[in-house]
Design a protein around this motif. Sequence first.
Motif, short mmCIF file in Angstrom:
data_model
loop_
_atom_site.label_atom_id
_atom_site.label_comp_id
_atom_site.label_asym_id
_atom_site.label_seq_id
_atom_site.Cartn_x
_atom_site.Cartn_y
_atom_site.Cartn_z
N ARG A 1 -6.53 -0.42 5.43
CA ARG A 1 -5.69 0.02 4.31
C ARG A 1 -5.19 1.44 4.53
N SER A 2 -6.00 2.25 5.19
CA SER A 2 -5.68 3.66 5.40
C SER A 2 -4.78 3.90 6.61
N ALA A 3 -4.30 2.83 7.26
CA ALA A 3 -3.53 2.99 8.50
C ALA A 3 -2.21 3.69 8.28
N SER A 4 -1.61 3.55 7.10
CA SER A 4 -0.33 4.20 6.83
C SER A 4 -0.08 4.16 5.33
N PRO A 5 0.83 5.00 4.83
CA PRO A 5 1.19 4.94 3.41
C PRO A 5 1.72 3.56 3.00
N VAL A 6 2.40 2.89 3.90
CA VAL A 6 2.90 1.55 3.60
C VAL A 6 1.74 0.58 3.37
N MET A 7 0.73 0.64 4.22
CA MET A 7 -0.43 -0.24 4.04
C MET A 7 -1.15 0.06 2.74
N GLU A 8 -1.21 1.32 2.36
CA GLU A 8 -1.83 1.68 1.09
C GLU A 8 -1.05 1.06 -0.07
#
Length: 210
Positions: free
Chosen positions: A146-153
């Motif tokens: 989930r923390s991989a990118s703002p998009v994933m968040e």
Amino acid sequence: PRFPAPRDLRERTERELSFQAEYFNRTGIHWRHYYGPAGPRAPPTLFMWPADEIGEVHSLVSNEGKWVCDGPAEECQSQESVPIELEVVSLQPRAFIIPNFLSDFEVEEIIRIAIPLQGGSQVGNADGGGVRKSETRTSKNSWIKRSASPVMESISLRAADLLQLDEKLLTNRNAEDMQVVHYLRDQKYDSHHDWGVSGYPESRFITLLF
């Protein structure tokens, strides 16, 4: 028997078999969940969308806008709310079709992150003899945090809205990371049970498939 099982184990097994027979006679459904020393686990406490008839539609709105480009949120994330619909397509098991949950850019972002992490898919877990390679599954896969990118968040927050769950539950042991699976021609994953009863009461109860 020459080496009988301990009495407490035999008694627990007899109680479980008796309960399973009674449950099936009462509901017409086989009991497929944890049965511990104190008996069957309680019903789930987290929300599940109802599925009373095929074609039924549930509607909600997520305030987590869709991403449309690579850049800061103020430039690339829409400020518009996202209307979401779930159409019932199966009653047992419950299954829903959810159109337009992701933007085209969000799909591309998932693929971009997943590609360098791809490796040979495996099967099994600690309870089922260990993780291992198998000819029953020949794809490649990777896991995205989930923390991989703002998009994933953002996708995780929108998913929490969809599932009507506290977003804090979509972390750690409560939810798996997003699994991205890549199939080439003739690659496969044979028919299998993607769920099973282990020696603990927690168990997967929702799968969100993109």
